[in-house]
Design a protein around this motif. Structure first.
Motif, mmCIF file in Angstrom:
data_model
loop_
_atom_site.group_PDB
_atom_site.id
_atom_site.type_symbol
_atom_site.label_atom_id
_atom_site.label_comp_id
_atom_site.label_asym_id
_atom_site.label_seq_id
_atom_site.Cartn_x
_atom_site.Cartn_y
_atom_site.Cartn_z
ATOM 1 N N ASN A 1 0.979 -1.294 0.033
ATOM 2 C CA ASN A 1 0.091 -0.142 0.035
ATOM 3 C C ASN A 1 0.758 1.193 0.053
ATOM 4 O OD1 ASN A 1 0.903 -0.248 2.529
ATOM 5 N ND2 ASN A 1 -1.197 -0.149 3.537
ATOM 6 N N ASP A 2 2.096 1.170 -0.365
ATOM 7 C CA ASP A 2 2.977 2.277 -0.448
ATOM 8 C C ASP A 2 3.173 2.606 -1.993
ATOM 9 O OD1 ASP A 2 4.362 0.008 -0.700
ATOM 10 O OD2 ASP A 2 6.131 0.961 0.300
ATOM 11 N N ASN A 3 2.552 1.906 -2.730
ATOM 12 C CA ASN A 3 2.772 2.157 -4.183
ATOM 13 C C ASN A 3 2.713 3.548 -4.665
ATOM 14 O OD1 ASN A 3 2.969 1.205 -7.014
ATOM 15 N ND2 ASN A 3 0.799 1.880 -7.119
ATOM 16 N N SER A 4 3.820 3.678 -5.398
ATOM 17 C CA SER A 4 3.856 5.109 -6.232
ATOM 18 C C SER A 4 4.418 4.954 -7.638
ATOM 19 C CB SER A 4 5.334 5.879 -5.391
ATOM 20 O OG SER A 4 6.316 5.140 -5.619
ATOM 21 N N ASN A 5 3.978 3.852 -8.103
ATOM 22 C CA ASN A 5 4.324 3.695 -9.515
ATOM 23 C C ASN A 5 3.136 4.422 -10.374
ATOM 24 O OD1 ASN A 5 6.370 1.794 -9.760
ATOM 25 N ND2 ASN A 5 5.253 0.327 -8.510
ATOM 26 N N LEU A 6 3.588 4.674 -11.490
ATOM 27 C CA LEU A 6 2.918 5.539 -12.370
ATOM 28 C C LEU A 6 1.826 4.793 -13.203
ATOM 29 C CD1 LEU A 6 5.495 8.009 -13.333
ATOM 30 C CD2 LEU A 6 4.127 8.326 -11.513
ATOM 31 N N ILE A 7 1.165 3.863 -12.648
ATOM 32 C CA ILE A 7 0.248 2.954 -13.225
ATOM 33 C C ILE A 7 -1.121 3.133 -12.807
ATOM 34 C CG2 ILE A 7 -0.390 0.470 -13.506
ATOM 35 C CD1 ILE A 7 2.513 0.969 -14.100
ATOM 36 N N ASP A 8 -1.973 3.075 -13.880
ATOM 37 C CA ASP A 8 -3.590 3.537 -13.630
ATOM 38 C C ASP A 8 -4.109 2.594 -12.661
ATOM 39 O OD1 ASP A 8 -6.456 3.551 -14.104
ATOM 40 O OD2 ASP A 8 -6.142 4.345 -16.038
ATOM 41 N N GLU A 9 -4.822 3.165 -11.697
ATOM 42 C CA GLU A 9 -5.257 2.478 -10.533
ATOM 43 C C GLU A 9 -6.314 1.544 -10.940
ATOM 44 O OE1 GLU A 9 -6.835 4.900 -7.257
ATOM 45 O OE2 GLU A 9 -5.361 6.161 -7.542
ATOM 46 N N LYS A 10 -6.833 1.386 -12.127
ATOM 47 C CA LYS A 10 -7.703 0.201 -12.419
ATOM 48 C C LYS A 10 -6.924 -1.152 -12.769
ATOM 49 C CE LYS A 10 -8.059 1.430 -17.425
ATOM 50 N NZ LYS A 10 -9.029 1.620 -18.421
ATOM 51 N N TYR A 11 -5.520 -0.790 -12.815
ATOM 52 C CA TYR A 11 -4.594 -2.010 -13.134
ATOM 53 C C TYR A 11 -3.887 -2.340 -11.579
ATOM 54 C CZ TYR A 11 -5.194 -1.211 -18.033
ATOM 55 O OH TYR A 11 -5.759 -0.654 -19.026
ATOM 56 N N VAL A 12 -4.177 -1.843 -10.767
ATOM 57 C CA VAL A 12 -3.353 -2.039 -9.543
ATOM 58 C C VAL A 12 -4.197 -2.572 -8.339
ATOM 59 C CG1 VAL A 12 -1.706 -0.699 -7.843
ATOM 60 C CG2 VAL A 12 -1.995 0.100 -9.770
ATOM 61 N N ILE A 13 -3.358 -3.468 -7.737
ATOM 62 C CA ILE A 13 -3.936 -4.483 -6.558
ATOM 63 C C ILE A 13 -2.933 -4.127 -5.308
ATOM 64 C CG2 ILE A 13 -4.757 -6.629 -5.599
ATOM 65 C CD1 ILE A 13 -4.969 -7.580 -8.477
ATOM 66 N N GLN A 14 -3.347 -3.419 -4.444
ATOM 67 C CA GLN A 14 -2.661 -3.243 -3.195
ATOM 68 C C GLN A 14 -2.951 -3.934 -1.997
ATOM 69 O OE1 GLN A 14 -1.160 1.092 -2.817
ATOM 70 N NE2 GLN A 14 -2.837 1.583 -4.116
ATOM 71 N N PHE A 15 -1.973 -4.339 -1.466
ATOM 72 C CA PHE A 15 -2.139 -5.028 -0.021
ATOM 73 C C PHE A 15 -1.338 -4.315 1.038
ATOM 74 C CE2 PHE A 15 -2.889 -8.634 -2.919
ATOM 75 C CZ PHE A 15 -3.662 -9.279 -2.570
ATOM 76 N N GLU A 16 -1.675 -4.354 2.365
ATOM 77 C CA GLU A 16 -1.138 -3.836 3.547
ATOM 78 C C GLU A 16 0.105 -4.377 3.420
ATOM 79 O OE1 GLU A 16 -1.658 -2.957 8.032
ATOM 80 O OE2 GLU A 16 -3.492 -2.995 6.905
ATOM 81 N N ARG A 17 1.576 -3.503 3.545
ATOM 82 C CA ARG A 17 2.609 -4.024 3.962
ATOM 83 C C ARG A 17 2.800 -4.881 5.195
ATOM 84 N NH1 ARG A 17 7.045 -1.850 1.166
ATOM 85 N NH2 ARG A 17 8.407 -2.170 3.055
ATOM 86 N N THR A 18 3.810 -5.839 5.061
ATOM 87 C CA THR A 18 3.969 -6.787 6.218
ATOM 88 C C THR A 18 4.294 -5.897 7.449
ATOM 89 O OG1 THR A 18 4.258 -8.587 4.995
ATOM 90 C CG2 THR A 18 5.012 -8.466 7.343
#
Length: 129
Positions: A90-107
């Motif tokens: 969930n610290d994603n900063s990539n420049l990818i359209d959000e519709k392609y991103v699945i985020q999980f909480e970091r360990t």
């Protein structure tokens, strides 16, 4: 196909957990940050070089392939991989359209930086003996 990007300078259980979660969505390809990008953006040479990190990651269950990547992924890079989704903490900063991103909480409680500090503290403690 699921793309997971990481530097994996010191591979730990947080990486494994993320890979396992990503595998629920498809075949996992690791976009592994190159050594030169780590040096440029983190300011140090990784403990394990790209080839060593790639070898370890390819030995992990669910990892189908490992490809070199820049520090930040953009849509051109993402689309060039053939992936359907990017899985990231969930610290994603990539420049990818959000519709392609699945985020999980970091360990919680682990990162390569924290692990590196723990190793340094052990070395310093031993030096005091």
């Amino acid at each position: 196909i699921v793309l997971v990007d990481m530097s994996a300078t010191l591979i730990h259980h947080g990486h494994i957990r993320l890979i396992n979660k990503a595998s629920k969505f498809g075949d996992v390809i690791i976009a592994l940050t190159t050594d030169s990008e780590i040096i440029k953006h983190k300011g140090y040479k990784p403990e394990l070089n790209f080839a060593e990190r790639k070898e370890i990651l390819l030995a992990i269950n669910h990892v189908k392939n490992v490809i070199p990547s820049p520090w930040l992924l953009d849509m051109d890079y993402f689309l060039s991989t053939g992936a359907n989704f990017l899985v990231h903490g969930n610290d994603n900063s990539n420049l990818i359209d959000e519709k392609y991103v699945i985020q999980f909480e970091r360990t919680k409680g682990i990162s390569s930086s924290k692990l590196r500090r723990r190793v340094i503290n052990v070395i310093l403690e031993k030096a005091k003996l």
